[in-house]
Design a protein around this motif. Structure first.
Motif, mmCIF file in Angstrom:
data_model
loop_
_atom_site.group_PDB
_atom_site.id
_atom_site.type_symbol
_atom_site.label_atom_id
_atom_site.label_comp_id
_atom_site.label_asym_id
_atom_site.label_seq_id
_atom_site.Cartn_x
_atom_site.Cartn_y
_atom_site.Cartn_z
ATOM 1 N N TYR A 183 0.838 -1.205 0.000
ATOM 2 C CA TYR A 183 0.000 0.000 0.000
ATOM 3 C C TYR A 183 0.872 1.254 0.000
ATOM 4 O O TYR A 183 0.636 2.197 -0.755
ATOM 5 N N ILE A 184 1.905 1.256 0.833
ATOM 6 C CA ILE A 184 2.800 2.408 0.919
ATOM 7 C C ILE A 184 3.552 2.598 -0.392
ATOM 8 O O ILE A 184 3.682 3.727 -0.887
ATOM 9 N N ARG A 185 4.035 1.513 -0.986
ATOM 10 C CA ARG A 185 4.715 1.613 -2.292
ATOM 11 C C ARG A 185 3.783 2.189 -3.337
ATOM 12 O O ARG A 185 4.175 3.057 -4.123
ATOM 13 N N ALA A 186 2.550 1.725 -3.362
ATOM 14 C CA ALA A 186 1.578 2.219 -4.341
ATOM 15 C C ALA A 186 1.277 3.702 -4.103
ATOM 16 O O ALA A 186 1.191 4.484 -5.055
ATOM 17 N N ALA A 187 1.147 4.101 -2.846
ATOM 18 C CA ALA A 187 0.864 5.509 -2.525
ATOM 19 C C ALA A 187 2.013 6.404 -2.966
ATOM 20 O O ALA A 187 1.787 7.519 -3.449
ATOM 21 N N ASN A 188 3.231 5.922 -2.833
ATOM 22 C CA ASN A 188 4.395 6.726 -3.216
ATOM 23 C C ASN A 188 4.548 6.873 -4.728
ATOM 24 O O ASN A 188 5.311 7.718 -5.184
ATOM 25 N N GLU A 189 3.833 6.082 -5.498
ATOM 26 C CA GLU A 189 3.910 6.184 -6.955
ATOM 27 C C GLU A 189 3.105 7.360 -7.504
ATOM 28 O O GLU A 189 3.358 7.817 -8.600
ATOM 29 N N TYR A 190 2.142 7.855 -6.734
ATOM 30 C CA TYR A 190 1.324 8.975 -7.195
ATOM 31 C C TYR A 190 2.042 10.279 -6.905
ATOM 32 O O TYR A 190 2.543 10.478 -5.795
ATOM 33 N N PRO A 191 2.099 11.167 -7.884
ATOM 34 C CA PRO A 191 2.849 12.417 -7.689
ATOM 35 C C PRO A 191 2.143 13.356 -6.718
ATOM 36 O O PRO A 191 0.917 13.370 -6.617
ATOM 37 N N MET A 192 2.949 14.123 -6.005
ATOM 38 C CA MET A 192 2.408 15.163 -5.148
ATOM 39 C C MET A 192 2.037 16.345 -6.042
ATOM 40 O O MET A 192 2.676 16.588 -7.062
ATOM 41 N N LEU A 193 1.009 17.054 -5.662
ATOM 42 C CA LEU A 193 0.528 18.173 -6.465
ATOM 43 C C LEU A 193 1.100 19.490 -5.956
ATOM 44 O O LEU A 193 1.321 19.656 -4.759
ATOM 45 N N THR A 194 1.286 20.428 -6.884
ATOM 46 C CA THR A 194 1.613 21.784 -6.480
ATOM 47 C C THR A 194 0.319 22.442 -6.014
ATOM 48 O O THR A 194 -0.783 21.931 -6.269
ATOM 49 N N ALA A 195 0.438 23.569 -5.358
ATOM 50 C CA ALA A 195 -0.753 24.295 -4.902
ATOM 51 C C ALA A 195 -1.636 24.676 -6.085
ATOM 52 O O ALA A 195 -2.861 24.587 -6.014
ATOM 53 N N GLU A 196 -1.006 25.070 -7.177
ATOM 54 C CA GLU A 196 -1.768 25.461 -8.368
ATOM 55 C C GLU A 196 -2.515 24.274 -8.967
ATOM 56 O O GLU A 196 -3.675 24.402 -9.365
ATOM 57 N N GLU A 197 -1.841 23.124 -9.035
ATOM 58 C CA GLU A 197 -2.489 21.923 -9.573
ATOM 59 C C GLU A 197 -3.663 21.502 -8.696
ATOM 60 O O GLU A 197 -4.726 21.147 -9.200
ATOM 61 N N GLU A 198 -3.461 21.555 -7.380
ATOM 62 C CA GLU A 198 -4.526 21.163 -6.459
ATOM 63 C C GLU A 198 -5.733 22.094 -6.601
ATOM 64 O O GLU A 198 -6.878 21.634 -6.633
ATOM 65 N N LYS A 199 -5.480 23.390 -6.705
ATOM 66 C CA LYS A 199 -6.571 24.350 -6.861
ATOM 67 C C LYS A 199 -7.321 24.112 -8.166
ATOM 68 O O LYS A 199 -8.556 24.127 -8.194
ATOM 69 N N GLU A 200 -6.588 23.876 -9.249
ATOM 70 C CA GLU A 200 -7.220 23.640 -10.554
ATOM 71 C C GLU A 200 -8.080 22.383 -10.526
ATOM 72 O O GLU A 200 -9.207 22.371 -11.021
ATOM 73 N N LEU A 201 -7.578 21.313 -9.907
ATOM 74 C CA LEU A 201 -8.350 20.076 -9.803
ATOM 75 C C LEU A 201 -9.585 20.269 -8.919
ATOM 76 O O LEU A 201 -10.667 19.766 -9.244
ATOM 77 N N ALA A 202 -9.431 20.994 -7.825
ATOM 78 C CA ALA A 202 -10.565 21.248 -6.932
ATOM 79 C C ALA A 202 -11.646 22.054 -7.649
ATOM 80 O O ALA A 202 -12.841 21.779 -7.502
ATOM 81 N N GLU A 203 -11.235 23.029 -8.452
ATOM 82 C CA GLU A 203 -12.214 23.819 -9.206
ATOM 83 C C GLU A 203 -12.912 22.975 -10.266
ATOM 84 O O GLU A 203 -14.121 23.108 -10.467
ATOM 85 N N ARG A 204 -12.152 22.093 -10.932
ATOM 86 C CA ARG A 204 -12.775 21.201 -11.920
ATOM 87 C C ARG A 204 -13.794 20.290 -11.243
ATOM 88 O O ARG A 204 -14.873 20.049 -11.786
ATOM 89 N N LEU A 205 -13.458 19.786 -10.073
ATOM 90 C CA LEU A 205 -14.387 18.918 -9.342
ATOM 91 C C LEU A 205 -15.631 19.701 -8.925
ATOM 92 O O LEU A 205 -16.753 19.243 -9.134
ATOM 93 N N TYR A 206 -15.441 20.868 -8.368
ATOM 94 C CA TYR A 206 -16.559 21.648 -7.839
ATOM 95 C C TYR A 206 -17.473 22.175 -8.947
ATOM 96 O O TYR A 206 -18.687 22.023 -8.873
ATOM 97 N N TYR A 207 -16.889 22.784 -9.967
ATOM 98 C CA TYR A 207 -17.698 23.455 -10.987
ATOM 99 C C TYR A 207 -18.167 22.529 -12.103
ATOM 100 O O TYR A 207 -19.221 22.732 -12.690
ATOM 101 N N GLN A 208 -17.351 21.512 -12.426
ATOM 102 C CA GLN A 208 -17.674 20.645 -13.561
ATOM 103 C C GLN A 208 -18.017 19.221 -13.137
ATOM 104 O O GLN A 208 -18.262 18.373 -13.995
#
Length: 77
Positions: A19-44
């Protein structure tokens, strides 16, 4: 491959180490990426954006869970 099979592939099978190995394979997001994804989720209602947000935070989930290691709670089933 159908959606259910794809979703099951996101869930690591086996030990906590897998589980830990799999979790480490996903990239961490920048603040800008996180905000853009959150807006896509909320608005679209973009579920792909939700998936990326969730998977990118699995490391934090592991960090929080490890913080409870001294309380006698099991961390692996």
């Amino acid at each position: 491959m159908n959606k259910e099979t794809q979703t099951m592939m996101l869930v690591p099978q086996g030990s906590i180490e897998a589980y830990i190995r799999a979790a480490n394979e996903y990239p961490m997001l920048t603040a800008e990426e996180e905000k853009e994804l959150a807006e896509r989720l909320y608005y679209q209602e973009d579920l792909e954006a939700a998936k990326k947000l969730i998977l990118s935070h699995l490391r934090f989930v592991i960090h929080v869970a490890r913080g409870y290691s001294g309380y006698g709670l099991p961390q692996a089933i």
